[in-house]
Enzyme design. Structure first.
Site, short mmCIF file in Angstrom:
data_model
loop_
_atom_site.label_atom_id
_atom_site.label_comp_id
_atom_site.label_asym_id
_atom_site.label_seq_id
_atom_site.Cartn_x
_atom_site.Cartn_y
_atom_site.Cartn_z
N HIS A 39 48.58 105.27 24.28
CA HIS A 39 47.15 105.04 24.06
C HIS A 39 46.89 103.65 23.49
O HIS A 39 45.75 103.21 23.47
CB HIS A 39 46.55 106.14 23.16
CG HIS A 39 46.93 106.01 21.71
ND1 HIS A 39 48.03 106.67 21.16
CD2 HIS A 39 46.33 105.34 20.68
CE1 HIS A 39 48.10 106.36 19.87
NE2 HIS A 39 47.07 105.56 19.57
N ASP A 92 52.70 110.46 24.95
CA ASP A 92 52.05 109.25 24.42
C ASP A 92 53.14 108.21 24.12
O ASP A 92 53.54 107.98 22.98
CB ASP A 92 51.29 109.62 23.15
CG ASP A 92 50.40 108.48 22.67
OD1 ASP A 92 50.27 107.48 23.44
OD2 ASP A 92 49.87 108.56 21.55
N SER A 192 49.20 103.14 15.09
CA SER A 192 49.64 103.74 16.35
C SER A 192 50.72 102.90 17.02
O SER A 192 50.65 101.66 17.04
CB SER A 192 48.46 103.90 17.31
OG SER A 192 47.60 104.89 16.83
#
Lengths: 249, 422
Positions: A39, A92, A192
């Protein structure tokens, strides 16, 4: 990073900084390759990155190594269609191939990949390290690298987190995810793609491998979800091999 | 001018000759003729040994006759009272009288004519070695078949010179061997071998029978070998007196056989062969010679193979072997080529690694690559040592010629994270 402390890049030399618009992290795993969350790069096919810097103040980035992406490889299992209202973070994980090799040193060096052996199966209670320039308890983002140590917990812990306005039951949980954290210690927005680093088993000197990647969570400061990297080792190795230049061979 | 005939008369003939005279006549006829002198009248005072008056006939230093007294012909059909014939074309006649000729002796009348000399028989020494042919006023010599007349026009010899022997092995004999060799001959043979061979002559004692030396040791007939500045012989006698094997040290040899006018020996027979000159067996280090022989000679070809780790460099090209030929001067071709240690030259550099400058880069030397520790390590453990091999490559036991790879060391922070856990 919630519940962490200021640290130096020398303690997380694999930490890669994705400046805005991504504002995220990644893990250097090779001279040419950065591992991150899908992402992070799904909207940015040619991200610019920095390595070897504790501070991400613009003036300090000049001293860091600028990493330029040659190509981004998002895992084929990543659901590209649901990005606006994403509740499925399965798979992910993504790879970024760099145009130029990274020069290693005390502030830049890769983190190891897990192997397929059971020794590298993340176990509940095992501690891992996370780092990043993301949100903390006090700030939306920080300029100095933060780090924290947190345990792996049962996935159920993450499934029980009640976020503000978030119905956790509508989110997808799979075996490709690791739940880690404890109350007050967590990764958060802006972290992230960073590595959840676990110490190598049976290694005399401390040596870390990337057991997880910061993926998502219902609420910062509790338990968070990390992509289970061990499940993707074959894909990672194959992608790297298929896209390496002859000289690297 | 020489004449074919003439007359000689004593002074005042036919009157009484005067006292105390001495008169000479030099007779001469053309060369090739002798003189026949005959007296038709002789009336000279007689005395012992013709001491008072006389007529003397002298040929050169020899007195052919001394006449005095009175003579009459014994042959009623001939007026000749005295006659001389000399094989010379010159003759002196001298008349001498003393102080008294009281009895009026009248002297002499004589005539001479040129007569042919048979040179072939009239002399003790035969003028021709073989056949003599007389003719009016001269003679000529001739020879049997296969003989030729020498420039002296008297002696005959055989035409035995000029033969050149070029085969590597051969046999040469004197003319007519084992029948008697010809007299008055000079036979010159030549053995002419390819350069690189020396002529070696072998002779068996029993194959040599040449007129023996005289009391002073001189050979009337002789065999001589000449090789450049070296001379072997002269040899003569019954049984070869020289060494049975003559190494001439030359690729050419002149064989000269000289005979005189006499001799009935059978001659000689020799054998020769070309002995290839040797080339030294060089105990060159670091090389193997094929074929391996104790002795190498002219035209031998050897393959010289360098031992492992050595090579021969020609120009910019290195190879493991070369060929060398034993040449006609006793030297090897390509003698400048030597097996020398293979030089691997400096190894290639590698990313994120280095090697220590080696003392040399020759065969057997070892270099060690190291990576820029602690941030890079060698991908293959133990893959840092490379040895210079015989083919000029740096070789690692594990990686072969492949260069070592310095890969980043993963998972090791240079400073540990000390978290402040809440």
């Amino acid at each position: 990073i919630f519940g962490g402390s200021r640290t130096k890049i020398q303690s997380f030399p694999w930490q890669v900084y994705f400046p805005p618009p991504s504002r995220a992290g990644g893990a250097l795993i090779d001279e040419y390759w950065v591992l991150t969350a899908a992402h992070v790069v799904e909207n940015n096919p040619y991200p610019v990155m920095y390595a070897g810097t504790t501070s991400v103040v613009t003036s300090h980035l000049a001293n860091a190594q600028l990493l330029t992406a040659e190509q981004v490889f998002i895992h084929p299992g990543w659901d590209m269609d649901s990005k606006d209202s994403r509740k499925n973070f399965d798979n992910d994980i993504a790879l970024v191939r760099l145009k130029e090799p990274v020069k290693m040193g005390p502030m830049v060096s890769p983190i190891c990949l897990p192997s397929n052996s059971v020794e590298f199966e993340p176990l509940e209670g095992e501690l891992g390290l996370i780092s990043g320039w993301g949100r903390t308890e006090k700030r939306q983002s920080v300029n100095q690298l933060m780090g924290a140590k947190l345990p792996i917990v049962p996935l159920k812990k993450c499934q029980e987190v009640e976020g503000d306005g978030v119905n956790i039951k509508t989110y997808v949980f799979t075996d490709n995810m690791i739940c880690a954290g404890e109350k007050g210690t967590d990764s958060c927005g802006g972290d992230s793609g960073g590595a959840f680093a676990v110490q190598h088993p049976h290694e005399e000197n401390p040596k870390f491998y990337v057991a997880g990647l910061v993926s998502w969570g219902a609420k910062c400061g509790t338990y968070g979800i990390y992509t289970r990297v061990k499940n993707y080792v074959d894909w990672i190795v194959q992608t790297m091999q298929e896209n390496s230049t002859p000289s690297e061979d | 001018e020489p004449t074919l005939h003439g007359e000689i008369l004593s002074p005042n003939y036919p009157q009484a000759y005067p006292n105390e005279v001495e008169q000479s006549w030099d007779l001469e006829v053309p060369e090739g003729y002798g003189i026949r002198l005959y007296f038709t009248h002789l009336d000279i005072e007689l005395s012992e040994d013709c001491a008072y008056d006389s007529v003397r006939i002298i040929s050169g230093d020899f007195e052919e006759g001394k006449l005095c007294g009175q003579r009459t012909s014994k042959n009623p059909n001939s007026p000749i009272v005295e006659e001389f014939q000399v094989p010379s074309n010159k003759l002196r006649v001298t008349f001498t009288s003393d102080f008294s000729n009281e009895e009026r002796f009248t002297g002499f009348a004589a005539y001479y004519v040129a007569v042919d000399i048979d040179e072939c028989t009239d002399f003790v020494d035969v003028p021709c070695s073989h056949f003599c042919n007389n003719f009016l006023g001269g003679y000529f010599c001739s020879c049997p078949p296969e003989y030729f007349l020498h420039d002296d026009m008297k002696t005959c010899g055989v035409n035995c010179s000029g033969e050149v022997f070029t085969e590597l092995i051969g046999e040469i004999t004197s003319p007519n061997y084992p029948s008697p060799y010809p007299e008055n001959s000079r036979c010159e043979y030549q053995i002419l071998l390819e350069k690189g061979f020396q002529v070696v002559v072998t002779m068996r004692r029993e194959d040599f029978d040449v007129e023996p030396a005289d009391s002073e040791g001189n050979c009337p007939d002789s065999l001589v070998f000449v090789a450049g500045d070296r001379k072997f012989g002269p040899y003569c006698g019954n049984g070869f007196p020289g060494p049975l094997k003559i190494e001439t040290k030359s690729n050419t040899l002149d064989v000269i056989f000289q005979t005189d006018h006499a001799g009935e020996q059978k001659g000689w027979k020799l054998r020769y062969y070309g002995d290839p000159i040797p080339c030294p067996k060089e105990t060159g280090a670091h090389s193997v010679w094929e074929p391996d022989k104790a002795k190498y000679v002219f035209k031998d070809v050897v393959k010289i193979t360098c031992m492992e780790g050595f090579e021969v460099v020609q120009g910019n090209v290195g190879s493991t072997s070369f060929y060398s030929t034993c040449q006609n001067n006793g030297q090897w071709s390509n003698s400048k080529l030597k097996c020398q240690p293979v030089d691997c030259s400096l190894p290639e550099s590698i990313p994120h690694g280095s090697f220590e400058e080696p003392a040399n880069t020759l065969f057997g030397s070892v270099i060690r690559y190291t990576c820029e520790e602690p941030y890079y390590s060698m991908q293959t453990e133990g893959g840092g040592d490379y040895r210079c091999t015989g083919n000029g490559s740096w070789v690692n036991e594990l990686l072969g010629t492949e260069l070592p790879l310095c890969v980043p060391v993963c998972g090791v922070p240079s400073e540990p994270f000390v978290g402040t856990q809440r």
